[in-house]
Design a protein around this motif. Sequence first.
Motif, short mmCIF file in Angstrom:
data_model
loop_
_atom_site.label_atom_id
_atom_site.label_comp_id
_atom_site.label_asym_id
_atom_site.label_seq_id
_atom_site.Cartn_x
_atom_site.Cartn_y
_atom_site.Cartn_z
N GLU A 223 0.86 -1.18 0.00
CA GLU A 223 0.00 0.00 0.00
C GLU A 223 0.90 1.23 0.00
O GLU A 223 2.02 1.19 0.53
N ASN A 224 0.37 2.34 -0.53
CA ASN A 224 1.23 3.53 -0.61
C ASN A 224 0.71 4.73 0.17
O ASN A 224 1.33 5.78 0.13
N ARG A 225 -0.43 4.58 0.86
CA ARG A 225 -0.92 5.69 1.69
C ARG A 225 -1.27 5.16 3.07
O ARG A 225 -1.97 4.14 3.19
N PHE B 268 4.83 -1.04 3.19
CA PHE B 268 4.54 0.36 2.87
C PHE B 268 5.49 0.79 1.75
O PHE B 268 6.70 0.84 1.94
N ILE B 269 4.90 1.09 0.57
CA ILE B 269 5.73 1.31 -0.62
C ILE B 269 5.65 2.73 -1.15
O ILE B 269 6.28 3.05 -2.16
N GLY B 270 4.87 3.60 -0.49
CA GLY B 270 4.67 4.94 -1.04
C GLY B 270 5.55 5.98 -0.39
O GLY B 270 6.22 5.72 0.61
N LEU C 46 17.29 -2.60 -0.83
CA LEU C 46 16.95 -1.42 -1.62
C LEU C 46 15.63 -1.60 -2.36
O LEU C 46 15.21 -2.70 -2.66
N MET C 47 15.02 -0.46 -2.66
CA MET C 47 13.82 -0.42 -3.50
C MET C 47 14.03 0.65 -4.57
O MET C 47 14.71 1.64 -4.32
N ALA C 48 13.45 0.41 -5.76
CA ALA C 48 13.47 1.46 -6.78
C ALA C 48 12.30 1.28 -7.74
O ALA C 48 11.73 0.20 -7.86
N ILE C 49 11.98 2.39 -8.37
CA ILE C 49 10.96 2.44 -9.43
C ILE C 49 11.71 2.84 -10.70
O ILE C 49 12.49 3.80 -10.68
N ALA C 50 11.47 2.10 -11.80
CA ALA C 50 12.16 2.45 -13.05
C ALA C 50 11.70 3.83 -13.52
O ALA C 50 10.53 4.17 -13.38
N GLY D 17 10.47 -3.80 -9.95
CA GLY D 17 9.60 -4.47 -10.90
C GLY D 17 8.15 -4.29 -10.52
O GLY D 17 7.75 -4.50 -9.37
N MET D 18 7.35 -3.87 -11.51
CA MET D 18 5.91 -3.68 -11.36
C MET D 18 5.25 -4.41 -12.54
O MET D 18 5.92 -5.16 -13.26
N SER D 19 3.97 -4.20 -12.74
CA SER D 19 3.28 -4.93 -13.81
C SER D 19 3.97 -4.76 -15.16
O SER D 19 4.01 -5.69 -15.96
N GLY D 20 4.50 -3.57 -15.42
CA GLY D 20 5.02 -3.28 -16.76
C GLY D 20 6.46 -3.67 -16.99
O GLY D 20 6.91 -3.72 -18.15
N VAL E 62 8.79 -8.31 -6.25
CA VAL E 62 8.15 -7.50 -7.28
C VAL E 62 6.83 -6.96 -6.70
O VAL E 62 6.15 -7.65 -5.94
N ARG E 63 6.51 -5.73 -7.06
CA ARG E 63 5.32 -5.05 -6.51
C ARG E 63 4.31 -4.92 -7.65
O ARG E 63 4.50 -4.11 -8.56
N VAL E 64 3.26 -5.71 -7.60
CA VAL E 64 2.38 -5.84 -8.76
C VAL E 64 0.94 -5.52 -8.39
O VAL E 64 0.35 -6.15 -7.52
N GLY E 65 0.39 -4.52 -9.07
CA GLY E 65 -1.00 -4.15 -8.85
C GLY E 65 -1.88 -4.45 -10.06
O GLY E 65 -2.71 -5.38 -10.05
N ARG F 232 -7.00 -2.04 -13.85
CA ARG F 232 -6.64 -0.61 -13.83
C ARG F 232 -7.23 0.06 -12.60
O ARG F 232 -8.36 -0.22 -12.23
N ARG F 233 -6.44 0.97 -12.03
CA ARG F 233 -6.93 1.73 -10.87
C ARG F 233 -7.69 2.96 -11.34
O ARG F 233 -7.30 3.60 -12.30
N THR F 234 -8.78 3.26 -10.63
CA THR F 234 -9.42 4.56 -10.85
C THR F 234 -9.29 5.32 -9.54
O THR F 234 -9.55 4.79 -8.46
C1 LIG Z 1 1.25 1.35 -7.51
C2 LIG Z 1 2.64 0.90 -7.28
C3 LIG Z 1 3.09 -0.33 -7.81
C4 LIG Z 1 2.23 -1.25 -8.66
O1 LIG Z 1 2.19 -0.79 -9.97
P1 LIG Z 1 1.44 -1.61 -11.14
O2 LIG Z 1 1.96 -0.97 -12.37
O3 LIG Z 1 -0.01 -1.40 -10.94
O4 LIG Z 1 1.84 -3.02 -11.02
C5 LIG Z 1 4.40 -0.71 -7.53
N1 LIG Z 1 5.22 0.06 -6.80
C6 LIG Z 1 4.83 1.25 -6.28
C7 LIG Z 1 5.79 2.05 -5.48
C8 LIG Z 1 3.53 1.70 -6.51
O5 LIG Z 1 3.15 2.87 -5.99
#
Ligand SMILES: *Cc1c(COP(=O)(O)O)cnc(C)c1O
Length: 232
Positions: free
Chosen positions: A60-62, A80-82, A164-168, A201-204, A217-220, A226-228
């Motif tokens: 979760e990010n919030r 907690f990933i946000g 470590l954590m990272a977002i591409a 790593g995420m869905s994409g 891997v963090r996959v939503g 899709r999130r709204t």
């Molecule tokens: C929302 C989120 C994800 C998941 O992303 P998807 O593209 O939906 O898989 C992964 N990491 C972080 C930090 C996010 O906020």
Amino acid sequence: MTERAREIAVNLATFRDRLTRACDRAGRDPAGVTLIAVTKTFPVEDARVLADLGVTDFGENRDAEAKVKAAALPDVRWHFIGQLQRNKARSVARYAAVVHSVDRLELVEALDRGAAAAGRDLDVLVQVALEEPPRPDRGGVAPLDLPELAATVADADRLRLRGLMAIAPLGADPDEAFARLARLAGQVRAEWPDAGVLSAGMSGDLESAVKYGATHVRVGTALLGRRTYLVG
Ligand SMILES: *Cc1c(COP(=O)(O)O)cnc(C)c1O
């Protein structure tokens, strides 16, 4: 089983196949990659469906959303990933199994105090910015400042530096970014052998992340759709 539960089950099976193929190609054992199901914006019922299907880790990010879900579904691990505000650190330290997004010194002190107040030790990942130059709006410490931040986490009383954590970076080649992340992770692991977690790593982009050593891997979207976002 509800229609939604069936849909989630199909998505999870599809995702597991995809992860297995990515691991095969990378010469890795799928058991070495933990799925964190990112449930932000989705109801806790969806998380419960995934938990019933064997998913053990959720992201979760919030804080406001995470603490409610963690209370409703306490028998799984909540990550907690946000981006974390300092004034939320005390709350997050109560329920998070791992905080992935420590990217500045003031958070170390706040989380350490929060963990002490909660009477527990807290696993922490340092989030690294892979943008060149770093973009403050996406979070992450600049690679140059990583050693000092990691050392501060490692020295904190109630925090355990786990990796470590990272977002591409958006619109960039994830291979390049994750290769850089893998080098940084190697340096951190050389100094702190318990810091072997690599959350990337995420869905994409999970294939690329697996290729470069992601352990989590963090996959939503691939699991829940899709999130709204509701505004206001
Ligand atoms: C929302 C989120 C994800 C998941 O992303 P998807 O593209 O939906 O898989 C992964 N990491 C972080 C930090 C996010 O906020």
